[in-house]
Write a protein that holds these residues in place. Structure first.
Motif, PDB file in Angstrom:
ATOM      1  N   UNK A  16       0.963  -1.029   0.055  1.00 14.57           N
ATOM      2  CA  UNK A  16      -0.233  -0.169  -0.043  1.00 14.57           C
ATOM      3  C   UNK A  16       0.878   1.209   0.107  1.00 14.57           C
ATOM      4  N   UNK A  17       0.405   2.306  -0.828  1.00 18.89           N
ATOM      5  CA  UNK A  17       1.060   3.565  -0.862  1.00 18.89           C
ATOM      6  C   UNK A  17       1.075   4.299   0.702  1.00 18.89           C
ATOM      7  N   UNK A  18       2.306   4.554   1.036  1.00 21.20           N
ATOM      8  CA  UNK A  18       2.614   5.317   2.244  1.00 21.20           C
ATOM      9  C   UNK A  18       1.921   6.611   2.276  1.00 21.20           C
ATOM     10  N   UNK A  19       1.066   7.001   3.334  1.00 23.84           N
ATOM     11  CA  UNK A  19       0.464   8.389   3.241  1.00 23.84           C
ATOM     12  C   UNK A  19       1.249   9.444   3.548  1.00 23.84           C
ATOM     13  N   UNK A  20       0.985  10.781   2.868  1.00 19.79           N
ATOM     14  CA  UNK A  20       2.023  11.771   2.847  1.00 19.79           C
ATOM     15  C   UNK A  20       2.529  12.163   4.479  1.00 19.79           C
ATOM     16  N   UNK A  21       1.506  12.022   5.181  1.00 17.95           N
ATOM     17  CA  UNK A  21       1.729  12.527   6.556  1.00 17.95           C
ATOM     18  C   UNK A  21       1.905  11.363   7.480  1.00 17.95           C
ATOM     19  N   UNK A  81       4.165  15.920  -3.738  1.00 15.01           N
ATOM     20  CA  UNK A  81       4.343  15.112  -2.660  1.00 15.01           C
ATOM     21  C   UNK A  81       4.625  15.893  -1.566  1.00 15.01           C
ATOM     22  N   UNK A  82       4.803  16.881  -1.425  1.00 10.05           N
ATOM     23  CA  UNK A  82       5.235  17.825  -0.211  1.00 10.05           C
ATOM     24  C   UNK A  82       4.199  18.768   0.128  1.00 10.05           C
ATOM     25  N   UNK A  83       2.847  18.781  -0.439  1.00  4.09           N
ATOM     26  CA  UNK A  83       1.812  19.631  -0.288  1.00  4.09           C
ATOM     27  C   UNK A  83       0.622  18.937   0.209  1.00  4.09           C
ATOM     28  N   UNK A  84      -0.168  19.298   1.118  1.00  6.54           N
ATOM     29  CA  UNK A  84      -1.426  18.442   1.423  1.00  6.54           C
ATOM     30  C   UNK A  84      -2.249  19.717   1.753  1.00  6.54           C
ATOM     31  N   UNK A  85      -3.471  19.147   1.902  1.00  4.50           N
ATOM     32  CA  UNK A  85      -4.753  20.132   2.029  1.00  4.50           C
ATOM     33  C   UNK A  85      -4.937  20.107   3.515  1.00  4.50           C
ATOM     34  N   UNK A  86      -5.626  21.233   4.148  1.00 10.54           N
ATOM     35  CA  UNK A  86      -5.931  21.326   5.484  1.00 10.54           C
ATOM     36  C   UNK A  86      -6.784  19.889   5.694  1.00 10.54           C
ATOM     37  N   UNK A  87      -7.640  19.470   5.120  1.00 12.62           N
ATOM     38  CA  UNK A  87      -8.350  18.493   5.399  1.00 12.62           C
ATOM     39  C   UNK A  87      -7.503  16.990   5.816  1.00 12.62           C
ATOM     40  N   UNK A  88      -6.448  17.073   4.905  1.00 11.19           N
ATOM     41  CA  UNK A  88      -5.541  15.928   5.279  1.00 11.19           C
ATOM     42  C   UNK A  88      -4.725  16.037   6.580  1.00 11.19           C
ATOM     43  N   UNK A  89      -4.412  17.405   6.873  1.00 10.61           N
ATOM     44  CA  UNK A  89      -3.921  17.338   8.283  1.00 10.61           C
ATOM     45  C   UNK A  89      -4.826  17.155   9.413  1.00 10.61           C
ATOM     46  N   UNK A  90      -6.143  17.541   9.217  1.00  7.31           N
ATOM     47  CA  UNK A  90      -7.144  17.362  10.201  1.00  7.31           C
ATOM     48  C   UNK A  90      -7.312  15.752  10.206  1.00  7.31           C
TER      49      UNK A  90
END
Length: 330
Positions: A70-75, A111-120
């Motif tokens: 499985x793909x490793x999540x960004x965070x 690959x080094x940018x995420x949305x605020x929903x992903x951070x939550x």
């Protein structure tokens, strides 16, 4: 009802290959197979590297992709991007601000940018434990409370009303004391009854904070993020990086800028020893430094100062070379 995605079968890939050889359009192929045009388009983009679609090669590639892990999540917790996000959360940045900051730092790297929903999601879907409590505490509105907390405060309201009601009855008979004084006493008693005790972190928790901060500091080198590096520096920072000590945040940042301009990190470091004063104001971290090949070249020692609850800034940094040679036989 959610749609269930089905992969193309071997027979469908054969039809795609035949119709593509006849120069049929993507939409006509999709209509023939009762599929979406986007499905056919993705299939051709994935497997037509040489310009010619091959059904057998496409099926083999599909089977190989399904066997991949499985793909490793960004965070991911062990990733450098997570440490950068965690550091900015400790600085009381909102997920929206952090998401915009990441886009500014790496505008051309998705690959080094995420949305605020992903951070939550990374915060609230993290397993229970001290790290999750720490991340939630960094959010600005973390103290609004969950449903259970709000229900608990709702149960306290009748008690507060009885306290105020009884106090008002006493006010009618208390002619020698001003109404404002009584209201102040009532407010103080109510706040005392509803307040919760806030315990300062113990020495072990402070050690973990410093170790996590040191790892996030090291992650900026791996991520090639000089802007994030400077956020860890105290205004009074002193670094023994050159022939003479560097005094001040600006001089240290300017000297280290050349180390971040290179495409690859010249070295990396990690803490293996952390000590914190009983007062919780100063801490020391020390550990090995490795070159890009993973060879031990030196050790570092850093002094950190807690400038706000949970926010540590480096004030002193010093390193010395070590010998990574085999020990002599006894």
């Amino acid at each position: 009802m959610a749609k269930i995605y089905e992969h193309l079968a071997t027979q469908e890939r054969a039809v795609v290959m035949t119709m593509r050889a006849d120069l049929c359009s993507i939409r006509s192929i999709a209509k023939r197979l009762c599929r979406l045009a986007s499905t056919i388009s993705r299939e051709l983009k994935r497997t037509s590297g040489s310009g010619v679609y091959d059904a057998n090669a496409a099926h083999a590639q599909c089977h190989a992709r399904r066997l991949l892990p499985p793909r490793r999540p960004k965070l991911h917790v062990d990733g450098a991007l997570f440490q950068v996000v965690r550091h900015h959360l400790k600085l009381l940045w909102s997920p929206q601000q952090i998401a915009l900051k990441l886009k500014v730092l790496w505008p051309d790297n998705s690959e080094k940018s995420v949305s605020h929903e992903t951070i939550y999601n990374a915060i609230y879907l993290h397993p229970r434990g001290e790290l999750k409590r720490e991340l939630i505490a960094c959010l600005r509105h973390h103290n609004l409370g969950t449903g259970a907390t709000l229900a608990m405060h709702a149960r306290k309201l009748p008690v507060v009303r009885r306290i105020i009601s009884g106090s008002v009855n006493q006010l009618n008979g208390a002619r020698t004391m001003g109404i404002r004084t009584w209201l102040a006493c009532i407010s103080l008693a109510t706040l005392t009854a509803c307040a919760t005790a806030v315990h300062a972190p113990d020495n072990a928790a402070l050690k973990r904070q410093v170790a996590d901060t040191e790892r996030a500091f090291a992650a900026t080198m791996k991520a090639r993020d000089h802007a994030a590096f400077t956020t860890f520096l105290s205004d009074e920072a002193v670094f023994y990086s050159g022939p003479t000590p560097l005094h001040g945040k600006q001089l240290v940042a300017a000297f280290w800028k050349k180390l971040y301009d290179k495409p690859e990190a010249p070295f990396s470091w990690e803490p293996d020893e952390v000590e914190v004063l009983a007062s919780g104001t100063l801490a020391m971290s020390s550990g090995p430094v490795y070159n890009r090949d993973g060879k031990l070249i030196s050790r570092f020692s850093s002094i950190w100062r807690q400038e706000a609850p949970g926010v540590w800034k480096i004030v002193f940094d010093h390193g010395w070379e070590v010998c990574d040679c085999a020990k002599p036989a006894p």
